[in-house]
Scaffold this motif. Structure first.
Motif, PDB file in Angstrom:
ATOM      1  N   UNK A  30       5.693  -1.326 -29.028  1.00 17.58           N
ATOM      2  CA  UNK A  30       5.282  -0.593 -27.831  1.00 17.58           C
ATOM      3  C   UNK A  30       5.406  -1.490 -26.601  1.00 17.58           C
ATOM      4  N   UNK A  31       4.981  -2.735 -26.721  1.00 17.61           N
ATOM      5  CA  UNK A  31       5.062  -3.654 -25.584  1.00 17.61           C
ATOM      6  C   UNK A  31       6.507  -3.855 -25.138  1.00 17.61           C
ATOM      7  N   UNK A  32       7.409  -4.028 -26.109  1.00 24.15           N
ATOM      8  CA  UNK A  32       8.817  -4.217 -25.757  1.00 24.15           C
ATOM      9  C   UNK A  32       9.377  -2.990 -25.047  1.00 24.15           C
ATOM     10  N   UNK A  33       8.972  -1.805 -25.491  1.00 28.29           N
ATOM     11  CA  UNK A  33       9.438  -0.575 -24.853  1.00 28.29           C
ATOM     12  C   UNK A  33       8.931  -0.483 -23.417  1.00 28.29           C
ATOM     13  N   UNK A  34       7.675  -0.860 -23.202  1.00 28.08           N
ATOM     14  CA  UNK A  34       7.104  -0.804 -21.861  1.00 28.08           C
ATOM     15  C   UNK A  34       7.758  -1.814 -20.934  1.00 28.08           C
ATOM     16  N   UNK A  35       8.081  -2.974 -21.452  1.00 26.99           N
ATOM     17  CA  UNK A  35       8.693  -4.007 -20.617  1.00 26.99           C
ATOM     18  C   UNK A  35      10.098  -3.625 -20.159  1.00 26.99           C
ATOM     19  N   UNK A  36      10.746  -2.734 -20.894  1.00 25.28           N
ATOM     20  CA  UNK A  36      12.103  -2.314 -20.537  1.00 25.28           C
ATOM     21  C   UNK A  36      12.123  -1.187 -19.503  1.00 25.28           C
ATOM     22  N   UNK A  37      10.954  -0.713 -19.085  1.00 25.53           N
ATOM     23  CA  UNK A  37      10.908   0.420 -18.158  1.00 25.53           C
ATOM     24  C   UNK A  37      11.467   0.065 -16.784  1.00 25.53           C
TER      25      UNK A  37
END
Length: 455
Positions: free
Chosen positions: A189-196
């Motif tokens: 989830x953190x990696x997905x959020x950082x790619x926003x």
């Protein structure tokens, strides 16, 4: 009485929640893209999710602190023991706090040993929400109070309080399932959020559901620069200074190993102290683990309801109706002309093979796309010319033969040219007209069916 099992408690928790964990993991991770670009242009949906999960962490972490900071009745504070076991600085022990769960000295020692303040998430969740929304503490507290009284979240919070007051040892289930989860699915989830992207995090969110509380413009937001949480990264975790880091403190840990060392220390302490739990206490922890995951799934369902009105209705897929075109009419005319020519040629040659004519014409008629008209017309002209050239070519030498009944050419041995017995030839010669009538009827039906379908 300690537990007689030879398996570690962590292994038992994983085994008892395996199927439920798989389902909840898919449920949560499938919702993450809905809160990110291109489905969302700001962090509003993500903030709403945090507002629904924050009360859960606040409730069980507060109960944990109440237990380890209070002195059981009839006992003296044992701060020295606390420091020796955990190696951390704990809140000073107090005389029985009003409303605090009653806990035995043995269970309290276990909870003191497992307490790692760096793992607790409530303060970081609050900091993330305040950074993204610009809310003050008072505004945030009002939002929390309003949301925590709704739906499945309210029922789950009531259950946590009742369960911990009756069985304080079930806090182990909450620490394992809600804190350790941040190192598993939480990393994804953190990696997905950082790619926003920086633009996503710099955008001031629209009013946050379900309370529709407006967000306050952040300093630098107008210039496209995101402000950061007051909780700054202090550990050397190599994460850099990305603009989203100030909004994702919940997923980060202040340690050289980005929390992996905390995770390792927690599991080592759990393994050391779990043998002091009774068999019933272990069973309570396993049962509570299942309840936790089920409740998280219900909260996700509550969030789905909050955003149900924003779900885009997918248009039903319909097959477009095809209108009859000039090309299709032309194809039908070509089909009829070819049928007539084929019939005349076959009749001039005598007894032919009507089934062959039907198969050729039927296959050609199925090509009803406009781009195939020219090719098919060329094929038709080629067939007609070929048949005529064959008819007017010079005749080859013919050996002496005699004709039988019906004009059928006979060989000298009394058989037909194809080698068939005479009684079969007689039957074929007697029924050519009937065969052609049947063939024409079939072709007529095919033409009519094609006309209805194309219409």
């Amino acid at each position: 009485m300690s537990s007689p099992t030879t398996k570690s408690l962590a292994v038992d928790i994983i085994a008892s929640t395996r199927s439920m964990h798989t389902r909840i993991n898919k449920l949560v991770t499938s919702r993450v893209p809905l809160a990110l670009p291109p489905r969302s242009h700001d962090a509003g949906a993500y903030i709403s999710g945090l507002l629904h999960i924050l009360p859960v962490y606040m409730t069980f972490e507060t109960l944990w602190l109440d237990i380890i900071s209070s002195t059981p009745a009839g006992e003296e504070a044992d701060d020295a023991l606390i420091d020796a076991e955990s190696g951390d600085v704990h809140p000073p022990a107090k005389d029985g706090k009003a409303g605090a769960p009653e806990v035995s000295k043995r269970v309290r020692k276990i909870l003191v040993a497992l307490y790692l303040p760096q793992l607790f998430r409530s303060d970081r969740l609050r900091g993330d929400i305040k950074s993204m929304t610009g809310w003050s503490d008072d505004v945030l507290d009002r939002q929390i109070q309003a949301i925590k009284a709704t739906g499945q979240l309210s029922a789950f919070l009531s259950h946590i309080k009742q369960a911990v007051h009756a069985k304080p040892h079930v806090l182990i289930a909450y620490s394992y399932n809600l804190l350790m989860a941040l190192f598993a699915g939480g990393r994804y989830i953190r990696a997905s959020l950082e790619k926003a992207g920086d633009e996503f995090w710099a955008t001031v969110p629209e009013p946050i559901k379900p309370t529709m509380q407006p967000c306050e413009p952040r300093p630098g937001a107008a210039a496209g620069v995101a402000s950061f949480s007051p909780l700054e990264l202090t550990g050397d975790d190599g994460l850099g200074t990305r603009s989203c880091d100030g909004f994702l403190q919940f997923w980060h840990f202040d340690s050289p190993e980005d929390g992996e060392d905390f995770k390792r220390h927690y599991k080592e302490r759990l393994l050391k102290w779990e043998d002091t739990l009774t068999a019933d206490e272990r069973e309570h922890i396993l049962q509570e683990s299942v309840i936790i995951l089920e409740s998280i799934g219900q909260i996700v369902g509550q969030l789905d309801g909050v955003y149900a009105d924003e779900q885009e209705e997918r248009p039903s897929v319909q097959i477009p109706l095809r209108r009859p075109s000039l090309a299709s009419h032309f194809m039908q005319a070509q089909f009829v002309a070819r049928l007539r020519d084929s019939f005349l040629v076959a009749r001039e040659r005598g007894v032919g093979n009507p089934s062959r004519s039907r198969s050729v014409d039927t296959e050609a008629s199925e090509r009803d796309e406009p781009e195939d008209v020219e090719d098919e017309s060329a094929q038709h002209d080629g067939i007609t010319c070929a048949s005529k050239s064959m008819r007017f070519a010079k005749a080859l030498p013919i050996p002496p033969r005699k004709k039988g009944r019906g004009g059928v050419v006979m060989e000298e041995d009394g058989k037909s040219r194809a080698g068939w017995p005479m009684h079969i030839v007689d039957a074929m010669a007697a029924r050519p007209i009937f065969a052609w009538i049947v063939g024409l009827l079939i072709l007529y039906v095919i033409v009519r069916v094609r006309g209805v379908v194309s219409a």
